[in-house]
Design a protein around this motif. Structure first.
Motif, short mmCIF file in Angstrom:
data_model
loop_
_atom_site.label_atom_id
_atom_site.label_comp_id
_atom_site.label_asym_id
_atom_site.label_seq_id
_atom_site.Cartn_x
_atom_site.Cartn_y
_atom_site.Cartn_z
N ARG A 154 27.58 27.56 24.35
CA ARG A 154 26.54 27.17 23.53
C ARG A 154 26.96 27.06 21.93
N CYS A 155 26.16 26.57 21.12
CA CYS A 155 26.57 26.32 19.98
C CYS A 155 26.20 27.62 19.22
N ASN A 156 26.84 27.62 17.86
CA ASN A 156 26.59 29.07 17.01
C ASN A 156 25.00 29.03 16.79
N GLU A 157 24.50 28.17 16.34
CA GLU A 157 23.12 28.17 15.95
C GLU A 157 22.22 28.60 16.97
N GLN A 158 22.51 28.26 18.00
CA GLN A 158 21.69 28.78 19.38
C GLN A 158 21.67 29.95 19.59
N LEU A 159 23.03 30.46 19.63
CA LEU A 159 23.41 31.88 19.84
C LEU A 159 22.63 32.34 18.73
N LEU A 160 22.80 32.15 17.36
CA LEU A 160 22.11 33.25 16.49
C LEU A 160 20.70 33.07 16.52
N LEU A 161 19.98 32.15 17.07
CA LEU A 161 18.73 32.22 17.14
C LEU A 161 18.24 33.08 18.39
N ASP A 162 18.95 33.19 19.26
CA ASP A 162 18.64 34.04 20.57
C ASP A 162 19.01 35.47 20.09
N ALA A 163 20.08 35.62 19.22
CA ALA A 163 20.21 37.04 18.69
C ALA A 163 19.05 37.45 17.66
N TYR A 164 18.55 36.52 16.94
CA TYR A 164 17.65 36.95 16.13
C TYR A 164 16.36 37.33 16.76
N ALA A 165 15.99 37.07 17.93
CA ALA A 165 14.74 37.29 18.89
C ALA A 165 15.01 38.75 19.15
N GLY A 166 16.22 39.41 19.11
CA GLY A 166 16.36 40.88 19.37
C GLY A 166 17.53 41.20 20.21
N GLU A 167 18.25 40.29 20.68
CA GLU A 167 19.49 40.83 21.40
C GLU A 167 20.53 39.79 21.47
N ALA A 168 21.55 40.13 21.16
CA ALA A 168 22.67 39.43 21.21
C ALA A 168 23.09 39.06 22.65
N SER A 169 23.38 37.58 23.15
CA SER A 169 23.95 37.33 24.30
C SER A 169 25.19 37.98 24.49
N PRO A 184 26.18 31.10 9.88
CA PRO A 184 26.51 30.03 11.08
C PRO A 184 27.69 30.06 11.52
N ASN A 185 28.64 30.22 10.44
CA ASN A 185 30.19 30.18 10.93
C ASN A 185 30.51 31.53 11.62
N LEU A 186 29.57 32.48 11.84
CA LEU A 186 29.99 33.68 12.22
C LEU A 186 30.81 34.62 11.34
N TRP A 187 30.66 34.27 9.96
CA TRP A 187 31.22 35.26 9.00
C TRP A 187 30.32 36.29 8.60
N THR A 188 30.81 37.37 8.62
CA THR A 188 29.76 38.62 8.01
C THR A 188 29.56 38.77 6.76
#
Length: 798
Positions: free
Chosen positions: A305-320, A657-661
């Motif tokens: 999945r694209c980064n944006e979707q992974l981050l949205l999922d994580a934002y809901a509470g738990e990183a996939s 979004p590019n997963l830089w911290t």
């Protein structure tokens, strides 16, 4: 291993923050991803500017005065005494910052509005791709930084019916512009120095740094199936089927024309062809990237999945698990791309900084540079750590001068912040000047490299001399209290202020109000670790008996760690300093992590005191890197759920979004420090990789714990070719089925204890090849002796 995104870089006026990075350890390129107007940032690891290195005045007399003030309880006054003495003498050294080398700017003609846009990063090759549909035509641009040819390779092509025509556009090389800096004289001088020109199929660009040297780049543009036109300082291509761009860079040159001629010759000798150049580069990159592997998701189920979707999922509470796995690979990818054995150490911005005055753009040794290297040895990237040792060894004269002139001591004093060639104090504030632990902490990295490699030449020529310099400072710096125990002072627990020394809340923000204390727990732990390492190898190194006896006595005079009224280990082992939990640094947890001193099996009471200390840290005071650090601490405590929670918190607060911290969440969501600026800090990217490794494998000189902090959500997975100090380990597990198997191979003679995962319901079967001895100590714990080339199997038939 492909990271996909649906948006281009979008951080207004600082789009480099969301670019996709490629690098060969020395040259970095960051792709913004615009369709019509594309920007590619270029950096070089050796290019720095705007530093200042003054002669350090001798203010060593202040140490006795500072201590007298502290003995009298005048801590606030004492805290500034050394710092003020330097300022009064006009000492004004300052840190350099990275100088962005330049930009590749591309303007492309588009026929219709884009559709199906995607930019991606293939971590196995280092390729950044931007692609979209322009009407019926597919347009694709690919870039990588070649390890084989030491250049940026960039290709543009368009797939369409012949009647649709080819690609057209303009390429140029430019200075990185910055509106905020336009009134700065130093920036204006740099801007005036920039020279560009086009010559047939070549573009040239260069400027003059503040040290008088020149830097720049040469570009070669090769057009297939179309036309190329040189126009002033740009090259235009028309109706091309394919465009290949090759860029080489230089730093620290003397004359622009001379450097351009040299690079032109090099570029002309490179056989053109994107695929051929990629095939030369990939084996060099992939050897590093594939040196260790991790899987937490079944390969047949991977969705990519694209980064944006992974981050949205994580934002809901738990990183996939997909995101966690991607972050481990990405941290390693950044490290591989951002440093090499022969370059500068990895920095907080890697090789992809796009600003002229970076916040914390230097190498910082009171947490950050260490975090960026914690993952390296276990993750099979120990070879890349050599630049760290060469960097600090290259400034030993500065460090000796610091010790003598600041504190009147032999040995070395390493300032927390340094930049290449500048090892003198440069952050003239008490929280930095009064902290003496950098050399001792860095010594642990030297020793770790020796333990993982067994390189006797490195021990004798590099690690041991560094450690001897570090202990020489302590031998002069330490004093005894009335009980014959050491009093380390001034002493700082980075970068915290004891709660009873915090000023009243009058609305004025002070970053570090009064950090100067006595016997910070971290200082005690660093000293203890350094002495233990010296004693472990003193006989091997032929140290005189008098040295060994002196070090043994010093070890016996280190005060015990203290426990406060909350049952937590105290951050300062002195009664005058009270714990303050609202802080990001976790320095006093050093004996648990990154050290190996405190273990539940040996001292359950103190182990619990350390566990209580980390639990009391306040959530709203954390940062991206502190959450990564905290995850590693919880892993050492065997608490996989808390470790996973730290990673979850990080992913929904401090990831771009590019997963830089980044340092903190700039949106005020309550998880991290609440401040408007959110500087890029890639230390947490490496810290995440290290934390994941700690959760799955504990490695110390005498003990291996397999899956020591496995979260309940990580039900299955595998690791391949992770390292322990004398060999490798591969594991597979499926908790739901109660399955686990592993192979432990020895590259050198090995004797250690192995602790198996707690979820195993019965003792596994061991089989071995080579000369091995296996003794069961108790349920789930085995003592192994394996000769070089031997292997021990856990549940080989599982």
């Amino acid at each position: 291993m492909k990271m996909r995104m649906k948006y281009p870089a979008s951080w207004w006026r600082n789009m480099w923050r969301e670019a996709l990075p490629s690098g060969n350890g020395t040259i970095g390129a960051a792709v913004y991803g615009g369709v019509q107007d594309e920007t590619i940032l270029i950096n070089h690891g050796e290019l720095w500017h705007w530093g200042r290195k003054d002669e350090l005045p001798d203010v060593s007399h202040t140490l006795a005065e500072t201590r007298r003030m502290m003995d009298e309880g005048r801590y606030a006054e004492a805290s500034w005494h050394l710092t003020n003495a330097l300022k009064e003498r006009g000492y004004a050294s300052r840190l350099a910052t990275r100088l962005p080398l330049g930009l590749i700017r591309l303007q492309m003609e588009t026929r219709q509005a884009f559709r199906e846009y995607e930019r991606s990063l293939d971590m196995t090759t280092g390729e950044v791709t931007v692609q979209w549909l322009d009407g019926a035509a597919s347009v694709c641009r690919k870039l990588f930084v070649s390890r084989a040819d030491d250049c940026i390779v960039y290709e543009l092509h368009r797939q369409a019916e012949a009647s649709c025509g080819g690609i057209s556009g303009t390429l140029c090389l430019q200075m990185v512009t910055n509106d905020r800096m336009k009134e700065e004289p130093a920036y204006q001088e740099l801007e005036r120095s920039i020279v560009t020109k086009a010559e047939d199929e070549y573009l040239f660009y260069g400027g003059r740094n503040d040290d008088g040297t020149v830097f720049g780049a040469a570009m070669r543009v090769l057009v297939t199936g179309g036309h190329r036109i040189s126009e002033g300082d740009a090259i235009r291509f028309l109706d091309a089927e394919r465009v290949l761009v090759l860029v080489k860079v230089f730093v620290k040159g003397q004359r622009l024309e001379q450097e351009w001629d040299r690079l032109k010759q090099q570029l002309s000798s490179i056989s053109p062809g994107y695929q051929q150049l990629l095939e030369r580069h990939v084996p060099l990159h992939r050897t590093l990237f594939d040196s260790a592997q991790l899987s937490l998701t079944p390969r047949h189920a991977a969705s990519s999945r694209c980064n944006e979707q992974l981050l949205l999922d994580a934002y809901a509470g738990e990183a996939s698990l997909e995101l966690i796995e991607r972050l481990w690979h990405y941290g390693r990818y950044l490290f591989i791309s951002g440093t090499s054995p022969d370059s500068q150490p990895f920095g907080l911005y890697g090789l992809w900084a796009g600003d002229y005055k970076l916040m914390w753009g230097h190498h910082m040794a009171n947490e950050n540079i260490q975090m960026m290297y914690w993952h390296a040895q276990v993750g099979g990237l120990g070879e890349l750590t050599k630049s760290l040792y060469r960097y600090y060894n290259g400034m030993m004269d500065d460090f000796r001068d610091n010790a003598r002139k600041l504190y009147g001591c032999r040995g070395i004093y390493i300032p927390a912040g340094t930049t290449p060639g500048h090892g003198r104090p440069n952050q003239i504030v008490p929280v930095i000047m009064n902290w003496t632990g950098a050399a001792g902490w860095l010594a642990s990295h030297y020793m770790e490299h020796y333990r993982f490699t067994g390189d006797q030449a490195f021990l004798r020529e590099t690690a041991w001399p560094f450690m001897k310099e570090a202990i020489a400072f302590y031998e002069d710096f330490l004093v005894l209290d009335d009980d014959g125990m050491y009093r380390i002072y001034p002493s700082v627990s980075p970068e915290n202020t004891p709660s009873n020394h915090m000023p009243p809340d009058d609305g004025k923000h002070l970053a570090h109000p009064m950090p100067t204390a006595i016997n910070a727990t971290m200082d005690l732990a660093i000293l203890k670790e350094l002495l233990t390492s010296l004693l472990d190898y003193a006989e091997v190194m032929g140290e005189p008996e008098e040295h060994r006896l002196r070090w043994q006595e010093m070890l016996s005079r280190i005060p015990d760690y203290q426990v406060n009224e909350d049952g937590a280990v105290k951050e300062w082992a002195h009664a005058d300093f009270h714990d303050r939990y609202e802080h990001r640094h976790l320095s006093h947890l050093y004996p648990v992590f990154p050290g190996h001193e405190i273990d539940s099996a040996e001292d359950a009471t103190m182990f619990e005191a350390f566990a209580k200390a980390v639990r009391l840290r306040k959530l709203g005071a954390q940062t991206g890197w502190s959450l990564a650090h905290m995850a590693s601490i919880y892993a050492r405590l065997g608490d996989g759920e808390k470790a996973a929670e730290c990673l979850n918190l990080l992913t929904r607060s401090c990831l771009l979004p590019n997963l830089w911290t980044v340092h903190n969440d700039w949106r005020g969501m309550g998880i991290s420090l609440n401040q408007e600026a959110a500087p890029v800090q890639l230390d947490a990217n490496m810290g995440i990789a290290g934390a994941i490794q700690e959760m799955l494998l504990y490695v110390s000189p005498k003990l291996l714990k397999l899956l020591p902090a496995l979260p309940s959500a990580w039900t299955q997975g595998s690791v391949q070719d992770w390292r322990y100090e004398r060999g490798r380990i591969s594991m597979e597990w499926d908790v739901r089925l109660g399955r686990f198997k592993a192979i432990i191979t020895a590259e050198r003679q090995t004797q250690l204890t192995v602790q198996l995962p707690t979820f195993l319901t019965q003792a596994p079967v061991f089989a071995s090849e080579g000369d091995c001895t296996i003794d069961e100590l108790d349920a789930g714990r085995y003592s192994l002796r394996i000769e070089a080339g031997g292997a021990v199997y856990v549940n080989p038939r599982c």
